[in-house]
Design a protein around this motif. Sequence first.
Motif, short mmCIF file in Angstrom:
data_model
loop_
_atom_site.label_atom_id
_atom_site.label_comp_id
_atom_site.label_asym_id
_atom_site.label_seq_id
_atom_site.Cartn_x
_atom_site.Cartn_y
_atom_site.Cartn_z
N SER A 145 59.58 59.18 37.43
CA SER A 145 58.75 58.02 37.75
C SER A 145 58.56 57.19 36.48
O SER A 145 58.81 57.65 35.37
CB SER A 145 57.38 58.46 38.30
OG SER A 145 56.53 58.83 37.24
N LYS A 146 58.06 55.98 36.67
CA LYS A 146 57.83 55.13 35.49
C LYS A 146 56.64 55.59 34.68
O LYS A 146 56.37 55.06 33.61
CB LYS A 146 57.71 53.66 35.90
CG LYS A 146 56.54 53.33 36.77
CD LYS A 146 56.59 51.87 37.13
CE LYS A 146 55.45 51.51 38.05
NZ LYS A 146 55.49 50.10 38.40
N LYS A 176 56.34 49.55 45.64
CA LYS A 176 57.49 50.36 45.25
C LYS A 176 58.26 49.60 44.19
O LYS A 176 58.58 48.43 44.35
CB LYS A 176 58.36 50.63 46.47
CG LYS A 176 59.46 51.63 46.25
CD LYS A 176 60.14 51.91 47.58
CE LYS A 176 61.01 53.13 47.53
NZ LYS A 176 61.60 53.40 48.84
N ASP A 177 58.55 50.29 43.10
CA ASP A 177 59.34 49.70 42.04
C ASP A 177 60.77 49.54 42.53
O ASP A 177 61.31 50.42 43.20
CB ASP A 177 59.30 50.61 40.81
CG ASP A 177 59.68 49.89 39.54
OD1 ASP A 177 60.66 49.14 39.56
OD2 ASP A 177 58.99 50.10 38.53
N SER A 178 61.40 48.44 42.20
CA SER A 178 62.76 48.18 42.67
C SER A 178 63.81 48.88 41.80
O SER A 178 65.00 48.80 42.09
CB SER A 178 63.04 46.68 42.70
OG SER A 178 62.95 46.16 41.38
N MET A 197 54.17 56.90 24.80
CA MET A 197 54.59 55.72 25.51
C MET A 197 55.28 56.14 26.81
O MET A 197 56.04 57.08 26.84
CB MET A 197 55.55 54.91 24.64
CG MET A 197 56.06 53.67 25.33
SD MET A 197 57.20 52.70 24.32
CE MET A 197 56.12 52.15 23.03
N LYS A 198 55.00 55.39 27.87
CA LYS A 198 55.58 55.66 29.18
C LYS A 198 56.69 54.65 29.47
O LYS A 198 56.73 53.58 28.87
CB LYS A 198 54.52 55.55 30.27
CG LYS A 198 53.41 56.57 30.14
CD LYS A 198 52.39 56.38 31.23
CE LYS A 198 51.26 57.38 31.05
NZ LYS A 198 50.27 57.26 32.10
N LYS A 232 67.45 59.98 26.64
CA LYS A 232 68.43 58.97 27.05
C LYS A 232 67.94 58.40 28.37
O LYS A 232 67.88 59.09 29.37
CB LYS A 232 69.80 59.60 27.20
CG LYS A 232 70.41 60.02 25.87
CD LYS A 232 71.78 60.61 26.07
CE LYS A 232 72.48 60.97 24.80
NZ LYS A 232 71.76 61.46 23.70
N ILE A 233 67.54 57.12 28.35
CA ILE A 233 66.90 56.48 29.50
C ILE A 233 67.82 55.42 30.10
O ILE A 233 68.38 54.59 29.37
CB ILE A 233 65.57 55.82 29.08
CG1 ILE A 233 64.65 56.87 28.45
CG2 ILE A 233 64.91 55.14 30.27
CD1 ILE A 233 63.44 56.29 27.77
N TYR A 234 67.97 55.49 31.42
CA TYR A 234 68.77 54.50 32.15
C TYR A 234 67.94 54.01 33.32
O TYR A 234 67.15 54.75 33.89
CB TYR A 234 70.07 55.12 32.69
CG TYR A 234 70.95 55.69 31.61
CD1 TYR A 234 71.83 54.88 30.90
CD2 TYR A 234 70.89 57.04 31.29
CE1 TYR A 234 72.64 55.42 29.91
CE2 TYR A 234 71.69 57.57 30.30
CZ TYR A 234 72.56 56.76 29.62
OH TYR A 234 73.35 57.28 28.63
#
Length: 109
Positions: A40-41, A27-29, A1-2, A50-52
């Motif tokens: 990157s997403k 561009k992603d905000s 999963m991304k 740990k994702i923020y």
Amino acid sequence: MKIADITQGEVKRVKINLNGKEVILEKDSLLYEVNGVIVSKEYEIKNGDKIYSTTPEDSSIIVADIFAYLDVDLKKIKSYQLLKNGQTAFFTEPLQDGDEVIFTYELKG
């Protein structure tokens, strides 16, 4: 999963003319940080990450964002000319719908 599979960040879009071709820059905000590193997403999430996500102070689309659409190795450029709407431009200048950007360059050796 991304990360892209689980986030709903707003995507900014600007339609410009880049070297004679109409291009839509996106561009992603949001900025994504995983274990203290900006990613990157498209980052593949691993167990225990740990994702923020944060909103940068300025998430404008800028001239430098054109390089995602150009197939050029910046390390091999000897000299270049960068114009935005006929005027010399800087990489940090914001872009708006309808802007014309011309990027010409000469390669080393």
